[in-house]
Design an enzyme around this catalytic site. Sequence first.
Site, PDB file in Angstrom:
ATOM      1  CG  ASP A   1      -1.847   1.151   1.297  1.00  0.00           C
ATOM      2  OD1 ASP A   1      -2.566   1.349   0.303  1.00  0.00           O
ATOM      3  OD2 ASP A   1      -1.862   1.864   2.309  1.00  0.00           O
TER       4      ASP A   1
ATOM      5  CB  THR B   1      -1.743   5.889  -2.258  1.00  0.00           C
ATOM      6  OG1 THR B   1      -1.619   4.475  -2.138  1.00  0.00           O
ATOM      7  CG2 THR B   1      -2.906   6.353  -1.414  1.00  0.00           C
ATOM      8  CB  THR B   2       1.030   2.951  -5.748  1.00  0.00           C
ATOM      9  OG1 THR B   2       1.014   2.358  -4.449  1.00  0.00           O
ATOM     10  CG2 THR B   2       2.342   2.623  -6.424  1.00  0.00           C
TER      11      THR B   2
ATOM     12  CG  ASP C   1      -6.480   0.876  -0.216  1.00  0.00           C
ATOM     13  OD1 ASP C   1      -6.465   1.743   0.676  1.00  0.00           O
ATOM     14  OD2 ASP C   1      -5.453   0.456  -0.770  1.00  0.00           O
TER      15      ASP C   1
END
Length: 563
Positions: free
Chosen positions: A65, A98-99, A390
């Site tokens: 994550d 997010t990545t 998520d």
Amino acid sequence: MAQQMGNQPMIVLSEDSQRTSGDDAQSMNITAGKAVAEAVRTTLGPKGMDKMLVDSTGNVVVTNDGVTILKEMEIEHPAANMIVEVAETQEDEVGDGTTSAVVVSGELLSEAEDLLDQDIHATTLAQGYRQAAEEAKDILEDVSIDVDADDTEILEQIAATAMTGKGAENAKDLLADLVVRAVSSVADGNEVDTDNIKVEKIVGSAVENSELVEGVLVDKERVHENMPYLVEDADVAVLDDALEVQETEIDAEVNVTDPDQLQDFLDQEEEQLKEMVDQIVESGADVVFAQDGIDDMAQHYLAEEGVLATRRVKSDDATKLARATGATVVSNVNDIEADDLGFAGSVSQQEVGGSQQLLVEDVENAKSVTLLLRGGTEHVVDEIERAIEDSLGVVSVTLEDGKVLPGGGAPETELALQLRQFADSVGGREQLAVEAFADALEVGPRTLAENAGLDSIDSLVELRREHDAGNDAAGLDAYTGDVIDMEEEGVVEPLRVKTQAIESATEAAVMILRIDDVIAAGDLKGGQVDAGGDDDGGPPAGGPGGAPGGMGGGMGGGMGGMM
């Protein structure tokens, strides 16, 4: 920093301060931002790898994550931290992506570096990037797919896509079903407050044994062994008060000269406690959740009346109990009325994951639910929790917006195609920035292919060909290497995940590019501010970890070892 006044130098900054300006400052900041993106890049996609992060006390976190990795790394370089904020914003706003957001930020900086070398001004770049980002949002809106809130199949596909590549993947179908049911239970029209979904982790058993409880699970047990284990058709009182004798607010000393006086004193305390319990019983409550303590004598009286009670309930649990049962939180037990009570079909003490807990079920309006997540080890169940969070975020966002995009790098490829066409209509040097923006977005599908062990150039060429032919849902299947229709395959993600990623990545990149002077009040931990090394011939900034110069302490040692 000193300015010459005649023959006399004038000192403006303290001796400890360091200053880097012009091209050096830009280069240092860009390098820092790129290094952050590189740290998480290998985690992207269904075949992304995990990172093991060990903190100074030896605690281990295994995750892929993006935001968790960046938080645990304790990055200290200020420019690098601006990229970390991109991930944190993405997490707060939409819960996933997010990545992707961080990798796009890093690629925007990388593309900008080439243009800066060609003497294109940073302000021109910033203007071009902003124009491209605005156009990108319009393009995404055009290619988005409308979703009905009742279409549970698509919602489950969205939930499953968010879990793909994480520790929960093996049981993603079951978990996706639980997530959609949980979100649907707490949804109020198109509004979803995920705070109403409590996630309980239980180490032991298999992930497949995770379940959804329509009600609230409280990690407490009844306070007295003579209290009932089960109360059906329960009238529930939630107290923000203690069932204890009030202490005096001033220091008081009581002199007892006679044993009878002491007995009177004790009898009076007992009477006070009895009155409190009588007040609760008269209101009709047969289950009590108190946020403060319950005196031993009060416990005894409650048990005699057949009331199930527990004490020191956490305030967020009390809030969830009030929401689920319809109770009003009572701040003074003497004021409790029948109208303040909530209702639950069943309140029972059960063994859950090896510990005794109170389960509040069969509530009329289950606006609060509990997800029980199981896993073989603590690390497994922690990573499943991150995947579920998520997933909860993306399903909530989809319910609120009603729009999704195909996954597998399809939106990025379509954006790159249309932005290159848009660049022709942009005048001046900004046109080059728009083209650079389009190139940067292709880092998504390129990284997906790299992480899946595929040839990224072949995959990108194939994707471009499909999109040129008008198939805007064509994406990369990381398992087979084929380019397929992602909408048909059921690989979809919320529109807001992508638009938020592009917005925050662009803002961070533009902010970093516009900095041409870095003035540090003291030494950045672990290394100099400037990228080249310190003035007295010391080692370059960034420390022994091997990170690029200027990465400072946490980034130098910490990130160097990561990459």
